[in-house]
Design an enzyme around this catalytic site. Structure first.
Site, PDB file in Angstrom:
ATOM      1  N   GLY A  73       0.832  -1.183   0.000  1.00 14.02           N
ATOM      2  CA  GLY A  73       0.000   0.000   0.000  1.00 14.02           C
ATOM      3  C   GLY A  73       0.867   1.232   0.000  1.00 14.02           C
ATOM      4  CE1 TYR A  74       3.640   2.376  -4.084  1.00 10.04           C
ATOM      5  CE2 TYR A  74       1.654   1.056  -4.260  1.00 10.04           C
ATOM      6  CZ  TYR A  74       2.981   1.258  -4.557  1.00 10.04           C
ATOM      7  OH  TYR A  74       3.654   0.351  -5.313  1.00 10.04           O
TER       8      TYR A  74
END
Length: 165
Positions: A31-32
């Site tokens: 995830g960012y």
């Protein structure tokens, strides 16, 4: 020249999976933390039982990358910050004739049936001279739409449209 670690890689689409018999696989979720429009990426990744925080900068064939190992607890504490910017995939790590390593990603969830393969190189000239094997598809190295950060925010409809082109 930079004193920052460099990642030099090319990325290709695949239409079909090659024979992956005996090729090790690992489940990945990443995830960012940064938004799509940010030029620097801050990424969390769980790869099997290992956890990482990465910072990537730059665009195209050559990018900077720093990665540190974090604990499962640190990962889980930060994971909620990636809501709406996540990718899940199975990564197959193999070798091409001649010894170059490849990472073949089989995306799941809304990104299925996307398949990509990446090859890392020791130099920009080696990357540019690379002749991909016949089972590799279109080269999308310079297409920002296929960066994992962009894919992480893509819905199923957008993926279908992207794959039509």
């Amino acid at each position: 020249m930079t004193d920052r670690p460099l990642e030099i890689e090319r990325k290709f689409l695949l239409d079909d999976l090659p024979d992956l018999n005996g090729v090790p696989r690992v489940e990945i979720r990443q995830g960012y933390i940064t938004a799509l429009q940010d030029t620097t990426e801050v990424r969390l990744r769980q790869s099997g039982e290992d956890y990482f925080l990465s910072i990537k900068g730059g665009e195209g064939l050559v990018r900077t990358e720093r990665e540190v190992t974090i604990t499962a607890e640190q990962f889980e504490a930060l994971w909620p910050e990636t809501a709406g910017r996540r990718v899940e995939k199975t990564r197959c790590k193999g070798r091409l004739p001649g010894g170059l390593a490849f990472d073949l990603d089989i995306y799941s969830g809304v990104l299925a049936p996307l398949l990509t393969v990446e090859v890392e190189f020791s130099s920009e000239s080696a990357a540019e001279a690379f002749s991909p094997p016949a089972w590799f598809g279109k080269d999308v190295t310079l297409d920002k739409r296929y960066r994992n950060k962009a894919l992480a925010v893509m819905g199923a409809d957008a993926l279908v449209e992207l794959m039509r082109r």
